[in-house]
Design an enzyme around this catalytic site. Structure first.
Site, PDB file in Angstrom:
ATOM      1  N   ARG A 145     -15.425   0.648  -3.812  1.00 29.02           N
ATOM      2  CA  ARG A 145     -15.238  -0.553  -2.991  1.00 29.02           C
ATOM      3  C   ARG A 145     -15.387  -0.194  -1.519  1.00 29.02           C
ATOM      4  O   ARG A 145     -14.835   0.816  -1.060  1.00 29.02           O
ATOM      5  CB  ARG A 145     -13.841  -1.121  -3.232  1.00 29.02           C
ATOM      6  CG  ARG A 145     -13.569  -2.337  -2.373  1.00 29.02           C
ATOM      7  CD  ARG A 145     -12.238  -2.940  -2.694  1.00 29.02           C
ATOM      8  NE  ARG A 145     -11.147  -2.155  -2.149  1.00 29.02           N
ATOM      9  CZ  ARG A 145      -9.870  -2.417  -2.388  1.00 29.02           C
ATOM     10  NH1 ARG A 145      -9.544  -3.413  -3.181  1.00 29.02           N
ATOM     11  NH2 ARG A 145      -8.925  -1.682  -1.854  1.00 29.02           N
ATOM     12  N   ASN A 202      -3.907  -8.416  -7.454  1.00 27.41           N
ATOM     13  CA  ASN A 202      -2.852  -8.282  -6.438  1.00 27.41           C
ATOM     14  C   ASN A 202      -3.066  -9.330  -5.345  1.00 27.41           C
ATOM     15  O   ASN A 202      -2.142 -10.030  -4.930  1.00 27.41           O
ATOM     16  CB  ASN A 202      -2.874  -6.887  -5.798  1.00 27.41           C
ATOM     17  CG  ASN A 202      -2.778  -5.790  -6.834  1.00 27.41           C
ATOM     18  OD1 ASN A 202      -2.274  -6.022  -7.919  1.00 27.41           O
ATOM     19  ND2 ASN A 202      -3.263  -4.604  -6.497  1.00 27.41           N
ATOM     20  N   ASP A 203      -4.309  -9.409  -4.890  1.00 27.97           N
ATOM     21  CA  ASP A 203      -4.598 -10.408  -3.857  1.00 27.97           C
ATOM     22  C   ASP A 203      -4.766 -11.803  -4.443  1.00 27.97           C
ATOM     23  O   ASP A 203      -4.355 -12.781  -3.825  1.00 27.97           O
ATOM     24  CB  ASP A 203      -5.863 -10.007  -3.074  1.00 27.97           C
ATOM     25  CG  ASP A 203      -5.535  -8.998  -1.992  1.00 27.97           C
ATOM     26  OD1 ASP A 203      -4.545  -9.215  -1.265  1.00 27.97           O
ATOM     27  OD2 ASP A 203      -6.248  -7.985  -1.878  1.00 27.97           O
ATOM     28  N   CYS A 231      -9.018  -5.113 -11.968  1.00 24.18           N
ATOM     29  CA  CYS A 231      -8.607  -3.825 -11.405  1.00 24.18           C
ATOM     30  C   CYS A 231      -7.302  -3.931 -10.625  1.00 24.18           C
ATOM     31  O   CYS A 231      -6.851  -2.959 -10.030  1.00 24.18           O
ATOM     32  CB  CYS A 231      -9.701  -3.235 -10.519  1.00 24.18           C
ATOM     33  SG  CYS A 231     -10.090  -4.249  -9.096  1.00 24.18           S
ATOM     34  N   GLU A 288     -10.824 -12.036  -5.662  1.00 26.61           N
ATOM     35  CA  GLU A 288      -9.405 -11.900  -5.318  1.00 26.61           C
ATOM     36  C   GLU A 288      -8.939 -13.007  -4.377  1.00 26.61           C
ATOM     37  O   GLU A 288      -7.883 -12.909  -3.772  1.00 26.61           O
ATOM     38  CB  GLU A 288      -9.100 -10.508  -4.766  1.00 26.61           C
ATOM     39  CG  GLU A 288     -10.012 -10.021  -3.663  1.00 26.61           C
ATOM     40  CD  GLU A 288      -9.705  -8.582  -3.232  1.00 26.61           C
ATOM     41  OE1 GLU A 288      -8.708  -7.996  -3.679  1.00 26.61           O
ATOM     42  OE2 GLU A 288     -10.483  -8.058  -2.423  1.00 26.61           O
ATOM     43  N   ARG A 300     -10.576   2.967  -3.868  1.00 24.20           N
ATOM     44  CA  ARG A 300     -10.159   2.306  -2.620  1.00 24.20           C
ATOM     45  C   ARG A 300     -10.509   3.229  -1.453  1.00 24.20           C
ATOM     46  O   ARG A 300      -9.719   4.098  -1.087  1.00 24.20           O
ATOM     47  CB  ARG A 300      -8.651   2.074  -2.635  1.00 24.20           C
ATOM     48  CG  ARG A 300      -8.163   1.026  -3.624  1.00 24.20           C
ATOM     49  CD  ARG A 300      -6.666   0.849  -3.466  1.00 24.20           C
ATOM     50  NE  ARG A 300      -6.169  -0.338  -4.119  1.00 24.20           N
ATOM     51  CZ  ARG A 300      -5.614  -0.356  -5.334  1.00 24.20           C
ATOM     52  NH1 ARG A 300      -5.511   0.745  -6.031  1.00 24.20           N
ATOM     53  NH2 ARG A 300      -5.165  -1.484  -5.841  1.00 24.20           N
ATOM     54  N   HIS A 354       0.793  -1.221   0.000  1.00 26.06           N
ATOM     55  CA  HIS A 354       0.000   0.000   0.000  1.00 26.06           C
ATOM     56  C   HIS A 354       0.823   1.269   0.000  1.00 26.06           C
ATOM     57  O   HIS A 354       0.361   2.298  -0.470  1.00 26.06           O
ATOM     58  CB  HIS A 354      -1.082  -0.092   1.068  1.00 26.06           C
ATOM     59  CG  HIS A 354      -2.073  -1.120   0.634  1.00 26.06           C
ATOM     60  ND1 HIS A 354      -1.937  -2.444   0.983  1.00 26.06           N
ATOM     61  CD2 HIS A 354      -3.094  -1.052  -0.245  1.00 26.06           C
ATOM     62  CE1 HIS A 354      -2.891  -3.132   0.361  1.00 26.06           C
ATOM     63  NE2 HIS A 354      -3.603  -2.319  -0.371  1.00 26.06           N
TER      64      HIS A 354
END
Ligand code: PEP
Ligand code: MG
Length: 600
Positions: free
Chosen positions: A336, A457-458, A505, A434, A300, A193
């Site tokens: 989100r 990413n996850d 995304c 994810e 986010r 992050h």
């Protein structure tokens, strides 16, 4: 010739400037026994340091209030109150009375308080652990006579490169963007992050440097290249000239990129791709809207709370969402719900967990804290009056979570109705795919959701069991692993069969070669950071779906991520020649050689 320290490219841009080394860690303290007659003077010394720490915090508070706003500055009120806490100060005095040196006495009391706050059943107290840690570091450093460690006191125009172990929320709010030009951290990866935040702030950044805080010294002149992921300490004039030339080249590439921002994202064989922007901070909305994106594919929202003492209330959230929605006119804005926990800790100071990425994060926190969640849902339903808002749930694993969230969404709507507040009650509710559970069970989820958005990413992290933030595993974080591609394809097929839109995304969408692969796998919607919109548009306009599909089909048969990469590169080369557009943007693994002088 000085060698570059190679890290991971996190946010593009080249900066030459002095190092501002920031160590924000609790210093080590030795036990020191004092004589009886020293007790009085030691207590006086301790009280004097506390008074100086108060003055310092007051100054920082004023600066943060001026730069970042009153809400961010409120963190420091909490810390000031801790310095006034009679019980805390008395505990320290009592230990000094037992002949302990002030620094050890303070260290013991703070360690004890931090532990008991972290375990406390009251959320409010758990939230205070990060503040206690900040106070611990500040006062202890002063007691030990260490140099001032604050990141705030840099003169404007310093053009400094902040070098630190990791960027915590309380450091983030103190960043003066007129003084700090770039960020370099020991920890972190491209998808951690700190990297996402640096990109949002438009600050060039290199993360995952491992030991930059020991290799670099305050005041060292360095080149930081956020596109390549390297830091060059004490560069020669020739190196500075070479990087300056690269910066000019990048800038002209940028201009060429901007020129296609308004072009249609259509492939050579006429397939229209929907290209949206990821927005992390409400302030970015205008720039994202001007980037050529058709709406927001991922906002986010947890970044609304970064560095804050408390979560934003309904009104504040409503204004933030409304601002983003209005910036995009009639285009869809996918927002989100809070993805807190894991390595994102905007709900400050929840007790730390042994396995935070397998822990209490995202939808799990929201469902367990219904008031926090419904506050956000009410703000979203109100903001939906102003445009095409779609709500997206993070880290979905089971259908129960979707159903529970939908129940709370209905309650949020009923509460607004009871209050007589205008809102929309029919906002589409979609989910992030994810986790392997969501991807494998995409057909189970599909009938009960409005859309899928794949968070690579996850998804990569959980599929490969590779912590996305662990610099030691960065080379093992391979989005092109055949199993990841299979999960993506499965999700696309299940979503499309149920008539759902399926977007990607995660960071994969902004990497040229990977975007090519995603389109080949059937993805028709991509959402990328605003600074990557033009690049990805260029990729889309430079390829054909037929070629991408054939390449993805062969890639699915490859055995390893490396072989997949080779297949994709081969396909791109034979169809489009040298395909210079693939050289733009942040390099994928193995791409450093394409960019020339990384190890110079
Ligand atoms: C992802 O996991 O791919 C994603 C887009 O969400 P985040 O990076 O915020 O976890
Ligand atoms: Mg995610």
């Amino acid at each position: 010739m000085p060698r570059a320290i190679v890290g991971l490219p996190a946010s593009p841009g080249i900066v030459v400037g002095p190092v501002h080394l920031l160590r924000w860690e609790v210093p080590q303290v030795r036990q020191r026994i004092i004589a009886d007659e020293q007790v009085g003077p030691e207590i006086a010394r301790f009280e004097d340091v506390v008074a100086r720490a108060r003055t310092r915090l007051g100054q920082i508070r004023d600066r943060v209030s001026a730069h970042a706003g009153e809400e961010e500055a409120a963190i420091f009120d909490v810390q000031l109150a801790m310095l006034d806490d009679v019980e805390l100060l008395d505990n320290v005095r009592a230990l000094i009375h037992q002949n302990l040196g002030a620094e050890k006495a303070f260290d013991l009391v703070m360690a004890d308080w931090r532990q008991s706050f972290a375990r406390h059943t009251h959320q409010m107290l758990r939230e205070r652990v990060a503040d206690l840690t900040d106070v611990h570091i500040r006062v202890l450093s002063m007691l030990l006579g260490l140099a001032d460690r604050d990141p705030v006191d840099l003169p404007k125009g310093s053009n400094a490169i902040l070098v630190t172990h990791d960027l915590t929320p309380s450091l983030t709010v103190q960043l003066d963007r007129d003084a700090i030009a770039a960020i370099a951290t020991d920890a972190g990866t491209r998808t951690s992050h700190v990297a996402i935040l640096a990109r949002s702030l438009g600050l060039p950044a290199v993360v995952g440097l491992r030991d930059a805080t020991t290799q670099l010294h305050p005041g060292d002149r360095v080149i930081l290249d956020g596109s390549l992921g390297v830091v060059v300490p004490n560069p020669t004039e020739a190196q500075i000239a070479a990087y300056a030339e690269r910066a000019v080249r990048d800038a002209s590439d940028d201009a060429a990129m901007r020129a296609i921002a308004s072009a249609e994202p259509v492939t050579l064989d006429g397939v229209r791709i929907i290209l949206r922007a990821n927005v992390d901070l409400p302030d970015e909305a205008a720039a994202a809207a001007g980037s050529g994106a058709e709406g927001v594919g991922l906002m986010r929202t947890e970044f609304l709370a970064v560095g804050r003492a408390t979560m934003p209330d309904e009104e504040e959230q409503f204004r933030a969402y409304q601002g983003v929605v209005c910036a995009f006119g009639n285009h869809p804005v996918v927002i989100r719900t809070f993805d807190v926990g894991g390595d994102k800790l905007p709900i400050r100071g929840y007790a730390s967990e042994a396995n935070p990425f397998l822990g209490w994060r995202a939808i799990r926190v929201c469902l367990d804290e219904p008031e926090l969640f419904k506050t956000q849902l009410r703000a979203l339903l109100r903001a939906a009056m102003f445009g095409d808002v779609r709500i997206m749930l993070p880290l979905i694993v089971t259908l129960d979570e979707v159903r529970a969230a939908r129940r709370l969404l209905r309650e949020a709507s009923d509460e607004l109705t009871a209050r007589g507040v205008e809102h929309r009650s029919d906002v589409p509710l979609g989910v992030m795919v994810e986790t392997p559970a969501a991807a494998i069970g995409a057909d189970i989820l599909a009938p009960e959701v409005a859309f899928f958005s794949i968070g690579t990413n996850d998804l990569v992290q959980y599929t490969l069991a590779v912590d996305r933030g662990n610099v030691n595993l960065a080379a093992r974080f391979t989005p092109l692993h055949p199993s990841v591609l299979r999960l993506i394809r499965r999700t696309v097929q299940a979503g499309t069969a149920a008539g759902l839109e399926v977007a990607v995304c995660g960071e994969m969408a902004s990497q040229p070669l990977m975007a090519f692969a995603l389109i080949g796998l059937g993805v028709r919607q991509l959402s990328v950071g605003a600074q990557s919109v033009a690049l990805v548009k260029r990729v889309i306009r430079g390829i054909s779906v037929d070629v991408a599909r054939a390449a993805a089909d062969s890639a699915m048969l490859a055995g390893t991520a490396e072989e997949v990469e080779q297949v994709l590169r081969g396909a791109v080369r034979s169809a489009f020649g040298d395909a210079p557009f693939l050289r733009y943007g942040l390099p994928v693994k193995g791409d450093l050689d394409m960019f020339g002088d990384a190890g110079a």
